[in-house]
Design a protein around this motif. Structure first.
Motif, PDB file in Angstrom:
ATOM      1  N   TYR A 142      -4.447   5.927   3.233  1.00 19.35           N
ATOM      2  CA  TYR A 142      -5.534   4.975   3.439  1.00 19.35           C
ATOM      3  C   TYR A 142      -5.594   4.493   4.881  1.00 19.35           C
ATOM      4  CZ  TYR A 142      -6.702   4.775  -1.480  1.00 19.35           C
ATOM      5  OH  TYR A 142      -7.128   5.112  -2.745  1.00 19.35           O
ATOM      6  N   PRO A 180      -5.994  -2.072   1.569  1.00 20.17           N
ATOM      7  CA  PRO A 180      -5.424  -1.082   0.639  1.00 20.17           C
ATOM      8  C   PRO A 180      -4.120  -0.499   1.154  1.00 20.17           C
ATOM      9  CG  PRO A 180      -7.331  -0.180   1.772  1.00 20.17           C
ATOM     10  CD  PRO A 180      -7.265  -1.629   2.141  1.00 20.17           C
ATOM     11  N   THR A 181      -4.059  -0.276   2.452  1.00 18.55           N
ATOM     12  CA  THR A 181      -2.819   0.265   3.022  1.00 18.55           C
ATOM     13  C   THR A 181      -1.656  -0.676   2.728  1.00 18.55           C
ATOM     14  OG1 THR A 181      -3.997   1.365   4.802  1.00 18.55           O
ATOM     15  CG2 THR A 181      -1.672   0.901   5.169  1.00 18.55           C
ATOM     16  N   TRP A 196     -13.646   4.707   3.824  1.00 15.58           N
ATOM     17  CA  TRP A 196     -13.529   5.080   2.415  1.00 15.58           C
ATOM     18  C   TRP A 196     -14.814   4.732   1.685  1.00 15.58           C
ATOM     19  CZ3 TRP A 196      -9.804   8.274   1.414  1.00 15.58           C
ATOM     20  CH2 TRP A 196      -8.662   8.254   2.202  1.00 15.58           C
ATOM     21  N   ASP A 247      -6.255  -3.436   9.492  1.00 13.30           N
ATOM     22  CA  ASP A 247      -6.737  -2.850   8.231  1.00 13.30           C
ATOM     23  C   ASP A 247      -7.033  -3.972   7.233  1.00 13.30           C
ATOM     24  OD1 ASP A 247      -7.406  -0.641   6.625  1.00 13.30           O
ATOM     25  OD2 ASP A 247      -5.549  -0.855   5.507  1.00 13.30           O
ATOM     26  N   ILE A 272     -10.841   2.497  -4.935  1.00 13.60           N
ATOM     27  CA  ILE A 272      -9.484   2.223  -4.428  1.00 13.60           C
ATOM     28  C   ILE A 272      -8.774   1.247  -5.361  1.00 13.60           C
ATOM     29  CG2 ILE A 272      -8.140   1.290  -2.511  1.00 13.60           C
ATOM     30  CD1 ILE A 272     -10.312   2.217  -0.628  1.00 13.60           C
ATOM     31  N   SER A 327     -14.632   0.701  -2.365  1.00 13.15           N
ATOM     32  CA  SER A 327     -13.459  -0.147  -2.570  1.00 13.15           C
ATOM     33  C   SER A 327     -13.124  -0.257  -4.057  1.00 13.15           C
ATOM     34  CB  SER A 327     -13.706  -1.533  -1.990  1.00 13.15           C
ATOM     35  OG  SER A 327     -14.834  -2.124  -2.596  1.00 13.15           O
TER      36      SER A 327
END
Lengths: 91, 496
Positions: B375, B317-318, B386, A54, B392, B389
């Motif tokens: 996310y 983001p996670t 998503w 990620d 976010i 960004s």
């Protein structure tokens, strides 16, 4: 209070017994053996250790010019690793 | 799968693992997205109710002519909408997905989970409306009318049952530490809820026993369900995002089992100063202090896992949400333990300090971790990335700064409030109560401002979620979890 005692003692017996059983089962089945090896169980051939999953969200924070490529990118998220191009992230 | 990572996998093994992962994600897509959609809805409802309640604290005339929106109704409605709506739904979606992934088994009969989701949210909807209509039980955390409780239980049963069935049918023999946390949460919640509702409503006990059971439930519902799911999610998300196993699996197991042993004892520290036997309160204090063991083990483990990878906070983001939540977990847990000491509690009890601590734990820790989970999970279910960004970033900074502002204002204001309430003023006389109330107004203004910041973040989050589910924006490139191109070309796309 009779109902209270029944509820409290009953649930303590059932749920407490379940907790003890879970611990006994874990020991018996070797869940606490070789912990360092077991920590890798969330990885697999398609998402091996060393492959972030990620890490490619913000295009503006990447180098301005990158070569267009289609082969797998080392250490890039598997979600996009096989086909990332400049145009993919321009919105 | 342990053996598979010890040697270089063949293309067929890679292909098979990718296909399995895609099939698992596909099987959980509808129920997990249903839980998540409901969670986002309740998050917005709960936040709006929170802001109304917060404004009323420094502007009592605000919406004062509408009985449904008086403080005594809005405040518990906020708590219940957030707890039963946002927190539980996000928990259910996350634990179902995690259990399927970690058990390496597809979810069977997802319709049962949809029934569970429908019943749970029906109960929550009825309950919140009844609280706003003035039919609250006035028992904190259990404000819903008694007849709503069976609806919630009926909704919970299929969720718990289906999760455990996945565990029973697992193809991965090893029980990862996240699964321990999930299984613990699945068992602990019905224990807490059934005992509390039975002894508080159906066969009610009286007096001190009533308060003891209430706070045994109230404290443990937070720690033994929400915290449990949150910590479990962290143990999965951080290693997966950075591609590195957790630093010490020993510490992970020590953290879980010591958490299981000690947390349950801590609830009575909510009743320090009350008419309880001293030994009973002391048990709660000791249990709270013993929590330094699991919290310290978990904090050290998370930190050492992240060492060398903090740069990824810029891009993922996670990871950003999850690590923020993990850090706040440590801070709020240590604060909670210290707050249980009688000397500290003498000042902080019945003040805004406690409210700040509660929000730090349930929002700064748990909610931020759930955002991180969203996310990570949602794009793998929708096959869509998503949309923005920037949104976010807006979501992260408004919520992170918002909760820190709220915590800071309530902590400082609450401490000053407690000192004024507990001790004489400079002239040796008690500080007039209305002076203390007036002195709190600036802190309450800051609380409302922080609430608006958080609402802005939630709106950004809701927009992102809706756009993602509607598949607006960029399509994901290839199947969710395929790495090598050779495998990607052969494995069917799970969702696209």
């Amino acid at each position: 209070m009779t109902v209270g005692y029944v509820v409290l003692l009953g649930t303590v017996t059932v749920f407490g017994g379940a907790a003890l059983f879970a611990f006994w089962w874990a020991v018996k089945t070797g869940q606490f053996d070789h912990p360092d090896q077991q920590a890798t169980s969330i990885f697999g051939p398609d998402e091996p250790i060393g492959m972030p999953t990620d890490d490619v969200l913000y295009p503006s924070e990447r180098p301005a010019v990158r070569p267009r490529r289609t082969e797998p990118l080392p250490l890039l998220g598997s979600r996009f690793a096989h086909r990332i191009t400049e145009g993919d992230w321009e919105s | 799968m342990i053996a598979a990572v010890q040697s270089v996998p063949t293309p067929n093994e890679v292909q098979e693992a990718a296909r399995e992962r895609a099939a698992i994600d596909d099987s959980t897509r509808i129920p997990v997205l249903t839980f998540f959609a409901a969670a986002v809805f309740w998050l917005l409802v709960g936040t709006i109710l929170a802001i109304i309640a917060s404004i009323k604290l420094h502007m009592p005339e605000f919406l004062a002519d509408w009985s449904w929106l008086t403080f005594g109704r809005v405040r518990p409605a906020h708590l219940d909408a957030v707890a039963f709506g946002w927190l539980f739904n996000s928990c259910f979606g996350t634990l179902v997905w995690l259990m399927a992934r970690l058990s390496r088994v597809e979810l069977r009969n997802p319709a049962m989970l949809l029934i569970g989701a429908a019943l749970w949210n029906l109960g929550t909807l009825i309950g919140v409306i009844m609280v706003l209509a003035g039919f609250s039980t006035s028992v904190e955390w259990l404000e819903f009318p008694r007849w709503v409780q069976p609806i919630l239980v009926a909704g919970y049963v299929p969720i718990a049952l289906w999760t455990m069935l996945m565990f029973r049918d697992r193809r991965e023999p090893h029980v990862y530490v996240t699964q321990w946390y999930i299984i613990g949460a699945i068992f602990w919640l019905p224990w807490l809820y059934l005992v509390a509702t039975t002894l508080l409503f159906w066969f009610p006990v009286r007096g001190v026993t009533h308060a003891t059971i209430l706070w045994w439930f109230g404290h443990n519902a937070i720690g033994l369900f929400f915290s449990t799911i949150g910590i479990g999610a962290i143990y999965y998300l951080i290693p997966k995002v950075i591609g590195r196993p957790v630093h010490s699996y020993y510490l992970g197991l020590i953290g879980f089992w010591s958490f299981a042993i000690f947390y349950n004892w801590a609830g009575t520290h909510h009743l320090i100063g009350g008419p309880l036997p001293a030994w009973l309160v002391t048990v709660g204090v000791i249990g709270s202090m013993m929590m330094f063991i699991p919290v310290g083990a978990t904090a050290i483990n998370h930190h050492l896992t992240m060492v060398g990878h903090f740069g990824k906070l810029r891009t993922s983001p996670t990871l950003r949400f999850t690590v923020f939540g993990a850090m706040i977990y440590t801070a709020s847990s240590f604060q909670g333990s210290l707050e249980s000491l009688r000397e500290v509690n003498r000042v902080t009890h019945f003040t805004h300090f406690t409210v700040g601590h509660a929000h730090l734990g349930l929002y700064g820790f748990f909610t931020m971790v759930m955002f991180g989970a969203f996310y990570y999970i949602v794009p793998r279910l929708t096959g869509w990335e998503w949309y923005s960004s920037r949104l976010i970033r807006v979501h992260f900074w408004t919520t992170a700064l918002g909760i820190l502002l709220m915590f800071g204002a309530l902590t400082i204001g609450g401490w000053l409030q407690g000192v004024d309430l507990a001790y004489p003023g400079p002239d040796g006389k008690p500080v007039p109560f209305m002076e203390i109330v007036a002195a709190m107004k600036k802190y309450l203004h800051l609380r409302s401002i922080s609430g608006v910041m958080i609402l802005a973040g939630h709106i950004a989050f809701a927009v992102l979620f809706v756009l993602n589910v509607l598949r607006y924006g960029r399509q994901r490139v290839g199947p969710t979890l395929l790495a090598p191109e050779s495998a990607a070309e052969q494995v069917p796309v799970a969702v696209s």
